[in-house]
Motif scaffolding. Structure first.
Motif, short mmCIF file in Angstrom:
data_model
loop_
_atom_site.label_atom_id
_atom_site.label_comp_id
_atom_site.label_asym_id
_atom_site.label_seq_id
_atom_site.Cartn_x
_atom_site.Cartn_y
_atom_site.Cartn_z
N MET A 43 -3.34 -17.18 -3.23
CA MET A 43 -4.31 -16.42 -2.42
C MET A 43 -3.60 -15.62 -1.32
O MET A 43 -3.91 -14.47 -1.06
N ALA A 44 -2.65 -16.26 -0.68
CA ALA A 44 -1.90 -15.57 0.38
C ALA A 44 -1.14 -14.38 -0.17
O ALA A 44 -1.04 -13.31 0.46
N GLY A 45 -0.58 -14.51 -1.38
CA GLY A 45 0.15 -13.38 -1.99
C GLY A 45 -0.77 -12.22 -2.30
O GLY A 45 -0.38 -11.04 -2.16
N PHE A 46 -1.99 -12.56 -2.74
CA PHE A 46 -2.95 -11.49 -3.05
C PHE A 46 -3.32 -10.71 -1.80
O PHE A 46 -3.37 -9.48 -1.79
N ILE A 47 -3.55 -11.45 -0.70
CA ILE A 47 -3.91 -10.79 0.57
C ILE A 47 -2.74 -9.93 1.07
O ILE A 47 -2.92 -8.82 1.57
N SER A 48 -1.53 -10.45 0.92
CA SER A 48 -0.35 -9.69 1.35
C SER A 48 -0.21 -8.40 0.55
O SER A 48 0.13 -7.34 1.09
N ALA A 49 -0.49 -8.48 -0.76
CA ALA A 49 -0.40 -7.27 -1.60
C ALA A 49 -1.45 -6.24 -1.17
O ALA A 49 -1.20 -5.03 -1.16
N LEU A 50 -2.67 -6.76 -0.83
CA LEU A 50 -3.72 -5.83 -0.39
C LEU A 50 -3.33 -5.14 0.92
O LEU A 50 -3.57 -3.95 1.12
N LEU A 51 -2.73 -5.91 1.84
CA LEU A 51 -2.31 -5.31 3.11
C LEU A 51 -1.23 -4.26 2.90
O LEU A 51 -1.24 -3.19 3.52
N THR A 52 -0.30 -4.55 2.00
CA THR A 52 0.76 -3.58 1.70
C THR A 52 0.17 -2.31 1.10
O THR A 52 0.54 -1.19 1.46
N GLN A 53 -0.76 -2.52 0.16
CA GLN A 53 -1.40 -1.36 -0.47
C GLN A 53 -2.19 -0.55 0.55
O GLN A 53 -2.20 0.68 0.52
N ASN A 54 -2.85 -1.27 1.47
CA ASN A 54 -3.62 -0.58 2.51
C ASN A 54 -2.72 0.26 3.41
O ASN A 54 -3.05 1.38 3.80
N GLU A 55 -1.54 -0.30 3.74
CA GLU A 55 -0.59 0.45 4.57
C GLU A 55 -0.13 1.72 3.86
O GLU A 55 -0.02 2.79 4.47
N LYS A 56 0.15 1.58 2.56
CA LYS A 56 0.58 2.76 1.79
C LYS A 56 -0.52 3.81 1.73
O LYS A 56 -0.28 5.02 1.87
N LEU A 57 -1.78 3.35 1.48
CA LEU A 57 -2.89 4.29 1.42
C LEU A 57 -3.12 4.97 2.77
O LEU A 57 -3.41 6.18 2.84
N THR A 58 -2.99 4.17 3.84
CA THR A 58 -3.14 4.75 5.18
C THR A 58 -2.07 5.80 5.44
O THR A 58 -2.34 6.87 6.00
N GLU A 59 -0.84 5.52 5.00
CA GLU A 59 0.25 6.48 5.18
C GLU A 59 -0.01 7.75 4.39
O GLU A 59 0.24 8.86 4.85
N ILE A 60 -0.55 7.57 3.15
CA ILE A 60 -0.87 8.75 2.32
C ILE A 60 -1.95 9.58 2.97
O ILE A 60 -1.89 10.82 3.02
N VAL A 61 -2.99 8.90 3.51
CA VAL A 61 -4.09 9.62 4.16
C VAL A 61 -3.58 10.39 5.37
O VAL A 61 -3.95 11.55 5.60
N GLU A 62 -2.71 9.76 6.17
CA GLU A 62 -2.16 10.45 7.34
C GLU A 62 -1.32 11.65 6.93
O GLU A 62 -1.37 12.71 7.56
#
Length: 473
Positions: A1-20
């Protein structure tokens, strides 16, 4: 479960960077689109582009019509006048009465109803034969001959009047040499070669060069002169046609530089101590100049209109209206031979400062393009740049309010160089630097003749003969 949440946070950071990144790219593209829209929307009314670049766009007619027919209101008008001594009189007899057919041949004339027709006759060529006497000296027995005038060099040649017409048609009416030869052939049956026409222009330019010092001296002594320059093409490279003008004198000069060296060669501005009417070109504001400044307000009106059209700033419209109203007040004061009161001047300056203060609150919100290099000043919006041009030389912009010798715009200088662009359109470009300089020298001289109402053809013939003198000197 912790790994899944970590992957989501990483993906969110990448998406945020793309949006910026995309947001920055969108902002950059928006600036680019706005800049391109501004360029496409520029015309002779809201920028310094010439009217010829407007294409088929319907132009605004600023003249006030005087009715369904006739000239605009305020136009003085003129008409043909009767000549007191006509060259030819044609009598139209009245032989019979139109009512009863009574013979009127013997009836004395009571009055004449006169009408005159002004026409241009086709004059034949005049052949002047020069005969130099030959005599043998009875003392030394040598055969000697009288000298011909210096302008008579060949057994058969074209005269000074031909050279004057060549100069006028080429430099003032802007006809190409081929069309001038055709004109002479249609008119006289003689077709001078293009080489002959070039020699005539070269001789005329060298004669006119002897009178440039007079024009330079008169310009140095003038209290106000108008200066301007326009780019020209010379053998595929950009040159500049410069003018120093007054209501009576015109000096034109072609140079590869837009500023310093050209001013030195024209030999007027380096030691000039009067008032120069010019645009906002920075070279006029150098610290070593000895003249005072008066800026062309027509340029500023167009720049204000450009800000109104593309940035939708209200301050630019108010500044445009203020400048126009100020010129209207100044004209009315000049017509009545008075100066504006101190109260009026103070109020106009107060409104000027108030509009700029309002403008600063508006252009400070404009999008500013990114700086592309490490050197130079920080980038500003078009409206902010215009605001700076209106702030710093305020006294030069409003100079016309305090001195009735100063015009509102620089149209006098612009008119003196405007038709040179037509020459470039007709002939492409000048082939040599000598050709460009000859064109400038001759056209400036002809402009001076017209300003002083001197007989054009007669003056050019006198120049060719080396007999011309300005009346004003």
């Amino acid at each position: 479960m912790a790994g899944f949440i970590s992957a989501l946070l990483t993906q969110n950071e990448k998406l945020t960077e793309i949006v910026e990144t995309q947001a920055r790219q969108i902002q950059k593209l928006e600036h680019r689109v706005q800049d391109l829209e501004r360029q496409l929307g520029q015309n002779s009314n809201n920028s310094s582009k010439p009217p010829s670049s407007d294409g088929l766009r319907k132009k605004n007619n600023l003249r006030e019509p005087g009715g369904k027919r006739g000239a605009p209101k305020g136009h003085e008008g003129h008409t043909l006048r009767f000549h007191p001594v006509p060259d030819e009189v044609v009598i139209h007899p009245l032989t019979t009465c139109k009512n009863c057919n009574y013979a009127l041949v013997e009836v004395p004339v009571q009055n004449w109803i006169k009408r005159q027709v002004l026409d241009l006759p086709l004059a034949p060529l005049i052949t002047t034969e020069h005969r130099a006497e030959e005599k043998r000296c009875p003392c030394c027995r040598t055969l000697q001959s009288a000298a011909f005038p210096r302008t008579v060099k060949a057994p058969v040649q074209y005269g000074e009047s031909f050279a004057a017409w060549t100069t006028y048609l080429s430099v003032y009416q802007l006809l190409p040499l081929k069309r001038i030869t055709q004109f002479f052939f249609d008119l006289t049956g003689y077709r001078p070669s293009e080489r002959t026409l070039l020699e005539q222009l070269n001789t005329m330019a060298s004669r006119i060069a002897e009178h440039e010092s007079v024009i330079q001296t008169q310009l140095r002594q003038a209290p106000v002169i108008c200066c301007d320059e326009t780019p020209m093409r010379l053998n595929g490279k950009q040159q500049y046609l410069h003018t120093h003008s007054t209501s009576e004198w015109t000096l034109l000069h072609m140079n590869e530089k837009r500023c310093g060296p050209a001013f030195v060669e024209m030999d007027v501005l380096p030691a000039y101590k009067g008032i120069v009417v010019h645009d906002c070109f920075v070279s006029y504001f150098k610290s070593d100049v000895t003249f005072s400044h008066a800026l062309c307000n027509a340029h500023l009106l167009r720049d204000c209109q450009g800000v109104v059209d593309h940035s939708r700033h209200s301050w630019a419209a108010e500044m445009k209206e203020l400048l126009r109203r100020s010129w209207k007040l100044a004209k009315a004061a000049r017509v009545s031979d008075r100066r504006l009161s101190d109260e009026v001047l103070a109020e106009l300056e107060r409104q000027y400062d108030h509009i700029l203060a309002l403008g600063e609150t508006q252009w400070s919100k404009d999008k500013v393009p990114e700086k592309t290099g490490p050197r130079g000043q920080k980038c500003k919006s078009v409206a902010a740049n215009l605001g700076d041009r209106l702030k710093r030389p305020k006294a030069s912009i409003l100079h016309f309010l305090y001195d009735d010798r100063i015009p509102f715009d620089n149209n006098l200088a612009e008119r003196d160089i405007r038709m040179s662009k037509v020459k470039q359109k007709i002939s492409g470009c000048f082939r040599t630097a000598i050709g460009g300089q000859q064109f400038a020298r001759i056209r400036g001289f002809i402009s001076t003749l017209l300003k002083q109402s001197l007989p054009l053809h007669e003056s050019l013939v006198s120049v060719f003969r080396g007999q011309f003198r300005f009346r004003a000197t």
